[in-house]
Design a protein around this motif. Structure first.
Motif, mmCIF file in Angstrom:
data_model
loop_
_atom_site.group_PDB
_atom_site.id
_atom_site.type_symbol
_atom_site.label_atom_id
_atom_site.label_comp_id
_atom_site.label_asym_id
_atom_site.label_seq_id
_atom_site.Cartn_x
_atom_site.Cartn_y
_atom_site.Cartn_z
ATOM 1 N N ASN A 24 40.299 15.367 42.996
ATOM 2 C CA ASN A 24 41.443 14.995 42.151
ATOM 3 C C ASN A 24 42.329 14.085 42.984
ATOM 4 N N LYS A 28 43.767 11.999 38.205
ATOM 5 C CA LYS A 28 42.593 12.375 37.435
ATOM 6 C C LYS A 28 41.558 13.103 38.297
ATOM 7 N N ASP A 91 35.237 8.500 32.621
ATOM 8 C CA ASP A 91 35.671 9.897 32.749
ATOM 9 C C ASP A 91 34.406 10.736 32.650
#
Lengths: 180, 180
Positions: A24, A28, A91
């Protein structure tokens, strides 16, 4: 997921499975597929080989934290997917249907779909060899999971699945640390 | 044993099998069992964790050479035997019926009974973490061998044998180096 005694966590990495490493960066989550891992100490300490060519490396080096998640064979196609695209423009949790779960000691997430997870702190980076040295600070296994066969990358695009288990505990007893 | 192209040698270690590491101290051969190994580069470069607590370490550090031999499941009991006694007081080659064979670039011997062998030179020792970094300089596989299933130590005295092989070559093609 239930806690695994930390002194047993090295047994998740010693057999050499493909793992997912989450990070992280403060904003994100990201996740990468890694086969180049090694146990360095029972305490546990692990080494992984990674460097600036991996998008996750910046977050790993800056946050000095990550989670090593151990997938099983039912997740192979997601593991291959994670390993063949970049967090720079994807993502990967959303794309591959992986569920981040809150860790206790690190900001990098556990992966709910994985059989086991190890929260880790970076204790050293041996830049010359791109070796990142990690200390495991908490470990978990999903005891409810039926599929526990891990996968081993050959490196040529094929993978070997865990087969049968052979017991040499009695003959190995002098080499097994207490509580393992 | 036939030569394996050096660019393919990392595929012997990437899946994480238990290996035997041979050394020669100028007088005698020795061999140890190691599970804590990692690929560090495709060229190939490997890392192993070992230190002065292993009798072989002195020869490895002084000669700066070794052979990584890859045993298969039929050799499990010899591998456990090698891992649970010391070269300080045992000729492990004689005791476990292992046959040393002459290597080309190093004084440490190949092991004839093993499925594969990699001649290695020590390129660095990261003393702080007991990590020895090795460059593979020649590799061999025994193509005549039917049993090719390697073994993975869990670390609790049990071992997992290679099961079936899954092919994801097409999806992995962007990640596989040329000639692998």
């Amino acid at each position: 997921m239930k806690r695994l005694p930390l002194r047993q966590a090295f047994t998740l990495i010693e057999p050499g499975p493909v793992v997912l490493v989450t990070t992280n960066d403060g904003e994100k989550d990201n996740v990468m597929t890694i086969s180049w891992t090694m146990v360095v100490d029972f305490t546990p300490v692990f080494a992984i080989t990674t460097g600036p060519w991996n998008h996750s490396y910046a977050a790993l080096a800056r946050s000095r934290q990550c989670v090593i998640a151990i997938p099983t064979v039912d997740l192979l196609d997601r593991v291959v997917g994670v390993g063949t695209c970049s967090g720079a423009n994807t993502d990967k949790f959303a794309k591959f249907g992986l569920t981040p779960a809150k860790a206790k000691h690190v900001k990098a997430p556990l992966i709910e779909e994985c059989w086991a997870n190890i929260e880790c702190k970076v204790i050293d980076i041996v830049k010359k060899h791109a070796i990142v040295v990690l200390e495991g600070v908490a470990a978990y296994v999903d005891g409810s999971r039926k599929e526990r066969r891990t996968i081993h990358a050959i490196g040529d695009g094929t993978f070997v699945v865990d087969g049968r288990r052979l017991d040499r505990r009695r003959r190995m007893r002098t080499k097994i640390p207490p509580g393992v």
